[in-house]
Motif scaffolding. Sequence first.
Motif, mmCIF file in Angstrom:
data_model
loop_
_atom_site.group_PDB
_atom_site.id
_atom_site.type_symbol
_atom_site.label_atom_id
_atom_site.label_comp_id
_atom_site.label_asym_id
_atom_site.label_seq_id
_atom_site.Cartn_x
_atom_site.Cartn_y
_atom_site.Cartn_z
ATOM 1 N N ASP A 190 0.832 -1.209 0.000
ATOM 2 C CA ASP A 190 0.000 0.000 0.000
ATOM 3 C C ASP A 190 0.864 1.256 0.000
ATOM 4 O OD1 ASP A 190 -2.324 -1.521 -0.006
ATOM 5 O OD2 ASP A 190 -2.551 -1.444 2.178
ATOM 6 N N THR A 191 1.948 1.235 0.758
ATOM 7 C CA THR A 191 2.868 2.378 0.783
ATOM 8 C C THR A 191 3.485 2.590 -0.594
ATOM 9 O OG1 THR A 191 3.363 2.037 3.121
ATOM 10 C CG2 THR A 191 4.971 3.301 1.839
ATOM 11 N N ILE A 192 3.926 1.519 -1.225
ATOM 12 C CA ILE A 192 4.527 1.624 -2.557
ATOM 13 C C ILE A 192 3.510 2.156 -3.556
ATOM 14 C CG2 ILE A 192 5.571 0.333 -4.460
ATOM 15 C CD1 ILE A 192 6.647 -1.620 -2.268
ATOM 16 N N ALA A 193 2.284 1.662 -3.493
ATOM 17 C CA ALA A 193 1.241 2.128 -4.417
ATOM 18 C C ALA A 193 0.980 3.622 -4.245
ATOM 19 C CB ALA A 193 -0.044 1.327 -4.210
ATOM 20 N N LYS A 194 0.972 4.113 -3.005
ATOM 21 C CA LYS A 194 0.764 5.552 -2.757
ATOM 22 C C LYS A 194 1.933 6.368 -3.289
ATOM 23 C CE LYS A 194 -2.150 4.842 1.288
ATOM 24 N NZ LYS A 194 -2.205 4.802 2.739
ATOM 25 N N LEU A 195 3.151 5.875 -3.079
ATOM 26 C CA LEU A 195 4.325 6.571 -3.613
ATOM 27 C C LEU A 195 4.285 6.614 -5.138
ATOM 28 C CD1 LEU A 195 7.094 5.070 -1.335
ATOM 29 C CD2 LEU A 195 6.429 7.484 -1.444
ATOM 30 N N LEU A 196 3.956 5.497 -5.755
ATOM 31 C CA LEU A 196 3.889 5.433 -7.208
ATOM 32 C C LEU A 196 2.850 6.418 -7.744
ATOM 33 C CD1 LEU A 196 4.761 4.187 -9.880
ATOM 34 C CD2 LEU A 196 3.164 2.282 -9.421
ATOM 35 N N ARG A 216 -1.047 -3.703 -9.891
ATOM 36 C CA ARG A 216 -1.052 -2.300 -9.468
ATOM 37 C C ARG A 216 0.317 -1.641 -9.561
ATOM 38 N NH1 ARG A 216 -2.505 -1.813 -3.102
ATOM 39 N NH2 ARG A 216 -0.859 -3.091 -2.223
ATOM 40 N N PHE A 217 1.352 -2.426 -9.888
ATOM 41 C CA PHE A 217 2.696 -1.868 -10.068
ATOM 42 C C PHE A 217 3.177 -1.985 -11.505
ATOM 43 C CE2 PHE A 217 2.520 -3.470 -5.633
ATOM 44 C CZ PHE A 217 2.469 -2.229 -5.026
ATOM 45 N N SER A 218 2.262 -2.242 -12.420
ATOM 46 C CA SER A 218 2.639 -2.355 -13.830
ATOM 47 C C SER A 218 3.159 -1.017 -14.338
ATOM 48 C CB SER A 218 1.446 -2.782 -14.679
ATOM 49 O OG SER A 218 1.086 -4.098 -14.368
ATOM 50 N N PRO A 219 4.300 -1.048 -15.023
ATOM 51 C CA PRO A 219 4.871 0.203 -15.541
ATOM 52 C C PRO A 219 3.999 0.820 -16.631
ATOM 53 C CG PRO A 219 6.459 -1.606 -15.634
ATOM 54 C CD PRO A 219 5.143 -2.200 -15.269
ATOM 55 N N LEU A 220 3.982 2.140 -16.654
ATOM 56 C CA LEU A 220 3.382 2.855 -17.771
ATOM 57 C C LEU A 220 4.396 2.853 -18.910
ATOM 58 C CD1 LEU A 220 1.772 5.891 -15.875
ATOM 59 C CD2 LEU A 220 0.712 3.696 -16.541
ATOM 60 N N THR A 221 3.944 3.134 -20.115
ATOM 61 C CA THR A 221 4.828 3.014 -21.282
ATOM 62 C C THR A 221 6.064 3.910 -21.203
ATOM 63 O OG1 THR A 221 3.473 4.607 -22.485
ATOM 64 C CG2 THR A 221 3.002 2.275 -22.836
ATOM 65 N N HIS A 222 5.977 5.046 -20.538
ATOM 66 C CA HIS A 222 7.120 5.955 -20.452
ATOM 67 C C HIS A 222 8.019 5.690 -19.247
ATOM 68 C CE1 HIS A 222 4.149 7.843 -17.832
ATOM 69 N NE2 HIS A 222 5.174 8.408 -17.209
ATOM 70 N N GLU A 223 7.649 4.740 -18.395
ATOM 71 C CA GLU A 223 8.458 4.429 -17.218
ATOM 72 C C GLU A 223 9.508 3.377 -17.572
ATOM 73 O OE1 GLU A 223 5.048 5.524 -13.914
ATOM 74 O OE2 GLU A 223 5.338 3.420 -14.441
ATOM 75 N N HIS A 224 10.685 3.561 -17.022
ATOM 76 C CA HIS A 224 11.816 2.693 -17.341
ATOM 77 C C HIS A 224 11.701 1.354 -16.598
ATOM 78 C CE1 HIS A 224 15.762 1.860 -18.874
ATOM 79 N NE2 HIS A 224 16.286 1.723 -17.662
ATOM 80 N N VAL A 225 12.056 0.265 -17.284
ATOM 81 C CA VAL A 225 12.063 -1.074 -16.699
ATOM 82 C C VAL A 225 13.489 -1.621 -16.774
ATOM 83 C CG1 VAL A 225 11.210 -3.455 -16.883
ATOM 84 C CG2 VAL A 225 9.668 -1.524 -17.310
ATOM 85 N N VAL A 226 13.958 -2.144 -15.662
ATOM 86 C CA VAL A 226 15.274 -2.762 -15.569
ATOM 87 C C VAL A 226 15.073 -4.231 -15.235
ATOM 88 C CG1 VAL A 226 17.392 -2.857 -14.183
ATOM 89 C CG2 VAL A 226 16.433 -0.646 -14.842
ATOM 90 N N ALA A 262 7.288 12.634 -12.085
ATOM 91 C CA ALA A 262 8.662 12.380 -11.660
ATOM 92 C C ALA A 262 9.094 11.002 -12.192
ATOM 93 C CB ALA A 262 8.756 12.421 -10.133
ATOM 94 N N PRO A 263 10.396 10.791 -12.339
ATOM 95 C CA PRO A 263 10.874 9.532 -12.919
ATOM 96 C C PRO A 263 10.641 8.318 -12.011
ATOM 97 C CG PRO A 263 12.719 10.964 -12.334
ATOM 98 C CD PRO A 263 11.472 11.738 -12.074
#
Length: 143
Positions: A28-34, A70-80, A42-43
Amino acid sequence: MTTLLIIDMQVGMTWPKAEVRNNHQAEDTIAKLLEDWRKRKAPVVHVRHISRTPNSPFWPGQPGVEFQPRFSPLTHEHVVEKNVPDAFINTGLERWLHARGESSIVLVGVSTNSSVENTARTAGTFVLAPGCASRHPSAINCS
C-alpha cells in the motif's frame, strides 16, 4: 528530481502467501508513492528479477515474472531486468540515471534483506522502510 526505484514487485513475490513476513502494509505504501510520483511526472524505474534457474517462478515466460497489476509500468516508465540481487549489476541502471542527471533515488520493494539491501548499498542511498517487506529467511526462494 528524485527517481522512485521499485524493486521486484512481481506476481511471484506473492506466492505462497507469506505469513512469516514483516510490514504487511508495504504494498500500500509503494502504491501511494507510485501514484504521487506519477502525479508529479517524476521519474519511476521498475526493477524485475529474471531468474537463471528454469524451475523458478521468475524464469522468463512464467506468470510469476510479471509485475503485480497495481505496479505495472506505464509506457514511459523505465524497466530494468536483473539476474542478481543488485539492480545496478549488469543492467545499465547507473548509466540511465546518469544520462538523465538523476542523482537522488527513493528505494522501495522486496525483499529488504536481499535485492533492496544490495541495490541500496551500491547506490549509496537510503531505503524507505515503510515501502519494503521481507519474508522470514527460510521462506525466501528467489533463485
